[in-house]
Design a protein around this motif. Structure first.
Motif, PDB file in Angstrom:
ATOM      1  N   LYS A 191      -8.491   0.118   1.785  1.00  0.00           N
ATOM      2  CA  LYS A 191      -7.086  -0.255   1.958  1.00  0.00           C
ATOM      3  C   LYS A 191      -6.420  -0.236   0.589  1.00  0.00           C
ATOM      4  CE  LYS A 191      -4.155  -4.079   3.552  1.00  0.00           C
ATOM      5  NZ  LYS A 191      -4.165  -5.435   4.140  1.00  0.00           N
ATOM      6  N   GLN A 242      -2.684  -0.218   0.069  1.00  0.00           N
ATOM      7  CA  GLN A 242      -1.483  -1.048   0.017  1.00  0.00           C
ATOM      8  C   GLN A 242      -0.952  -1.284   1.420  1.00  0.00           C
ATOM      9  OE1 GLN A 242       2.292   1.175  -1.211  1.00  0.00           O
ATOM     10  NE2 GLN A 242       0.749   2.309  -2.384  1.00  0.00           N
ATOM     11  N   ALA A 243      -0.127  -2.303   1.533  1.00  0.00           N
ATOM     12  CA  ALA A 243       0.521  -2.627   2.808  1.00  0.00           C
ATOM     13  C   ALA A 243       1.831  -3.328   2.496  1.00  0.00           C
ATOM     14  CB  ALA A 243      -0.377  -3.512   3.672  1.00  0.00           C
ATOM     15  N   LYS A 248      -4.850   7.799   5.033  1.00  0.00           N
ATOM     16  CA  LYS A 248      -4.460   7.373   6.377  1.00  0.00           C
ATOM     17  C   LYS A 248      -3.258   6.443   6.243  1.00  0.00           C
ATOM     18  CE  LYS A 248      -7.463   8.749   9.668  1.00  0.00           C
ATOM     19  NZ  LYS A 248      -7.042   9.343  10.954  1.00  0.00           N
ATOM     20  N   GLU A 302       0.245   6.931  13.511  1.00  0.00           N
ATOM     21  CA  GLU A 302      -0.834   6.985  12.526  1.00  0.00           C
ATOM     22  C   GLU A 302      -0.921   8.422  12.034  1.00  0.00           C
ATOM     23  OE1 GLU A 302      -5.682   7.052  12.384  1.00  0.00           O
ATOM     24  OE2 GLU A 302      -4.724   5.603  13.738  1.00  0.00           O
ATOM     25  N   TYR A 312       3.805  -1.061   7.275  1.00  0.00           N
ATOM     26  CA  TYR A 312       2.854   0.029   7.089  1.00  0.00           C
ATOM     27  C   TYR A 312       1.623  -0.443   6.331  1.00  0.00           C
ATOM     28  CZ  TYR A 312       4.228   0.582   2.165  1.00  0.00           C
ATOM     29  OH  TYR A 312       4.457   0.363   0.831  1.00  0.00           O
ATOM     30  N   THR A 313       0.545   0.304   6.508  1.00  0.00           N
ATOM     31  CA  THR A 313      -0.665   0.153   5.708  1.00  0.00           C
ATOM     32  C   THR A 313      -1.141   1.546   5.314  1.00  0.00           C
ATOM     33  OG1 THR A 313      -1.276  -1.794   7.008  1.00  0.00           O
ATOM     34  CG2 THR A 313      -2.971  -0.856   5.580  1.00  0.00           C
ATOM     35  N   TYR A 325      -4.294   3.707   3.609  1.00  0.00           N
ATOM     36  CA  TYR A 325      -5.720   3.696   3.305  1.00  0.00           C
ATOM     37  C   TYR A 325      -6.092   4.983   2.584  1.00  0.00           C
ATOM     38  CZ  TYR A 325      -5.771   0.183   7.065  1.00  0.00           C
ATOM     39  OH  TYR A 325      -5.524  -0.906   7.868  1.00  0.00           O
TER      40      TYR A 325
END
Length: 203
Positions: free
Chosen positions: A36, A38-39, A63, A133, A196-197, A199
C-alpha cells in the motif's frame, strides 16, 4: 512435547497458542510484494487526481482503487499516463470497452484519442458516481516495448438517471515513451468527492 519437532536447525510445531507480539526475526518477504503506497479521501472538489514520480524502479505494476462522483452531471472519467510531471498527450491512446446495463443489454465502444476513458458518464449525486479498480503498467527504460504503457479497469457506475452500468476498459498508450505517473480527470468540471487507495506490486 507432543506436536513439536526440533532438528536440522528448525523448530516445527503443529499449533501455536498465546500472543505473537514478541516474536521477531520472521521474514515477511512472502507477503510484502504487494504494498500500500498511499490513500486519501476528499470532500472538496478537485480538477484531477495526479500521481507523479512513482517508484517505477521498485514497482512494476500499480493497482488503483477509486470511488467518487462528478460535479458536472454526466461527466466521464478520463486517464493519461505522465512522465516528468507532464501529461502524455499524443494521439495514441487506443482504448475499448464492453459494458452491460442494469437491464442486461450489452454495449461496446472504442477509439484512438489523446486520452483514454477509464469509466464512462456518471451522475453527480453521491449515491451515483464512479467506482473502479485499475491495473496500470508504466514503461520503464530497459523494459521491452511490447510490455509498455497499458492499463485495465473494471468499473461500476450509476448514470445521471441513476441507472446501473458495469463495464471493463482496455487501454494502451501506443508509444515507447517512458512514464512514471498517471492522472484521472473528468471530461468536464471537477471531481466533487473521492476516496482512493494506490498499491504497488514489486518487480
Amino acid at each position: 512435547g507432543t506436536g513439536v519437532t526440533i532438528g536440522d536447525g528448525r523448530v516445527t510445531c503443529s499449533t501455536l497458542h498465546g500472543s505473537g507480539a514478541n516474536i521477531t526475526g520472521i521474514s515477511t518477504s512472502a507477503t510484502s510484494d504487494f504494498v500500500k503506497l498511499q490513500a486519501a479521501t476528499g470532500t472538496s472538489a478537485v480538477a484531477n487526481l495526479t500521481f507523479d514520480t512513482l517508484d517505477v524502479t521498485t514497482y512494476r505494476i500499480f493497482k488503483f482503487v477509486f470511488s467518487g462522483y462528478p460535479v458536472t452531471d454526466g461527466a466521464e472519467l478520463n486517464f493519461r499516463f505522465r512522465a516528468s510531471s507532464a501529461d502524455k498527450t499524443a494521439n495514441a491512446y487506443n482504448w475499448g470497452n464492453l459494458g452491460v446495463t442494469g437491464a442486461g443489454s450489452v454495449y461496446d465502444n472504442a477509439s484512438e484519442e489523446t486520452k483514454a476513458n477509464i469509466c464512462y458518464n456518471a451522475g453527480n449525486n453521491n449515491y451515483e458516481g464512479w467506482r473502479f479498480e485499475a491495473t496500470i503498467v508504466p514503461h520503464v527504460s530497459g523494459d521491452p516495448d511490447y510490455q509498455n504503457n497499458f492499463a485495465f479497469s473494471s468499473c461500476a457506475r450509476y448514470t445521471s438517471s441513476n441507472s446501473f452500468r458495469g463495464e471493463d476498459f482496455w487501454i494502451k498508450y501506443h508509444q515507447s515513451d517512458t512514464t512514471d505517473g498517471f492522472k484521472i480527470y473528468p471530461s468536464s468540471g471537477n471531481i466533487a468527492a473521492y476516496s482512493y487507495t494506490l498499491y504497488g506490486l514489486k518487480r
